[in-house]
Design a protein around this motif. Structure first.
Motif, PDB file in Angstrom:
ATOM      1  N   ILE A 197       0.834  -1.204   0.000  1.00 38.67           N
ATOM      2  CA  ILE A 197       0.000   0.000   0.000  1.00 38.67           C
ATOM      3  C   ILE A 197       0.866   1.249   0.000  1.00 38.67           C
ATOM      4  N   ALA A 198       1.884   1.281   0.832  1.00 42.86           N
ATOM      5  CA  ALA A 198       2.784   2.442   0.881  1.00 42.86           C
ATOM      6  C   ALA A 198       3.467   2.648  -0.458  1.00 42.86           C
ATOM      7  N   TRP A 240       1.686   6.208  -7.133  1.00 41.70           N
ATOM      8  CA  TRP A 240       0.570   6.999  -7.643  1.00 41.70           C
ATOM      9  C   TRP A 240       0.913   8.486  -7.570  1.00 41.70           C
ATOM     10  N   SER A 241       1.482   8.916  -6.468  1.00 34.75           N
ATOM     11  CA  SER A 241       1.884  10.320  -6.323  1.00 34.75           C
ATOM     12  C   SER A 241       2.938  10.702  -7.351  1.00 34.75           C
ATOM     13  N   VAL A 301      -2.719   0.632 -12.504  1.00 37.15           N
ATOM     14  CA  VAL A 301      -3.285   1.277 -11.318  1.00 37.15           C
ATOM     15  C   VAL A 301      -4.523   0.503 -10.848  1.00 37.15           C
ATOM     16  N   VAL A 302      -5.388   0.161 -11.784  1.00 37.22           N
ATOM     17  CA  VAL A 302      -6.609  -0.573 -11.444  1.00 37.22           C
ATOM     18  C   VAL A 302      -6.268  -1.963 -10.896  1.00 37.22           C
ATOM     19  N   VAL A 303      -5.298  -2.625 -11.490  1.00 38.96           N
ATOM     20  CA  VAL A 303      -4.868  -3.932 -10.981  1.00 38.96           C
ATOM     21  C   VAL A 303      -4.317  -3.787  -9.557  1.00 38.96           C
ATOM     22  N   GLY A 304      -3.541  -2.736  -9.328  1.00 42.14           N
ATOM     23  CA  GLY A 304      -3.013  -2.486  -7.991  1.00 42.14           C
ATOM     24  C   GLY A 304      -4.121  -2.283  -6.969  1.00 42.14           C
ATOM     25  N   LEU A 305      -5.156  -1.553  -7.364  1.00 40.98           N
ATOM     26  CA  LEU A 305      -6.302  -1.368  -6.467  1.00 40.98           C
ATOM     27  C   LEU A 305      -6.992  -2.698  -6.172  1.00 40.98           C
ATOM     28  N   MET A 306      -7.075  -3.545  -7.171  1.00 44.32           N
ATOM     29  CA  MET A 306      -7.677  -4.865  -6.980  1.00 44.32           C
ATOM     30  C   MET A 306      -6.861  -5.692  -5.982  1.00 44.32           C
TER      31      MET A 306
END
Length: 90
Positions: free
Chosen positions: A7-8, A14-15, A53-58
């Motif tokens: 998560i970190a 993302w930033s 990004v979407v895969v990471g959120l998943m």
């Protein structure tokens, strides 16, 4: 890796890929009131673009064993959604 590290890393990444114009506000969230943002840094097709990004959120969501940490996930989903809407509109 453990979930906290993932998560970190995801938040940091993302930033780092955000347009310069998307400065953070006092609550450490990206400002959403800016117009004429140059989205070229996020306009990448394929697996290295918004798909990742979407895969990471998943992966993040699947890694949560209960509702602990879900609020932070929703904050990130909201920001990614905001960006996707802007990318589609421009």
């Amino acid at each position: 890796r453990d979930l906290r590290t993932f998560i970190a890393s995801m938040k940091k990444w993302w930033s780092s890929i955000q347009p310069v114009d998307r400065a953070r506000d006092t609550h450490s969230l990206f400002k959403h009131d800016l117009e004429d943002i140059d989205w070229s840094r996020l306009r990448r097709a394929g697996r290295n673009g918004m798909y990742l990004v979407v895969v990471g959120l998943m992966w993040w969501r699947e890694g949560l064993e209960n509702d602990e940490g879900l609020d932070a996930w929703f904050v990130m989903v909201e920001d990614v959604t905001w960006v996707l809407v802007r990318l589609v509109a421009t």
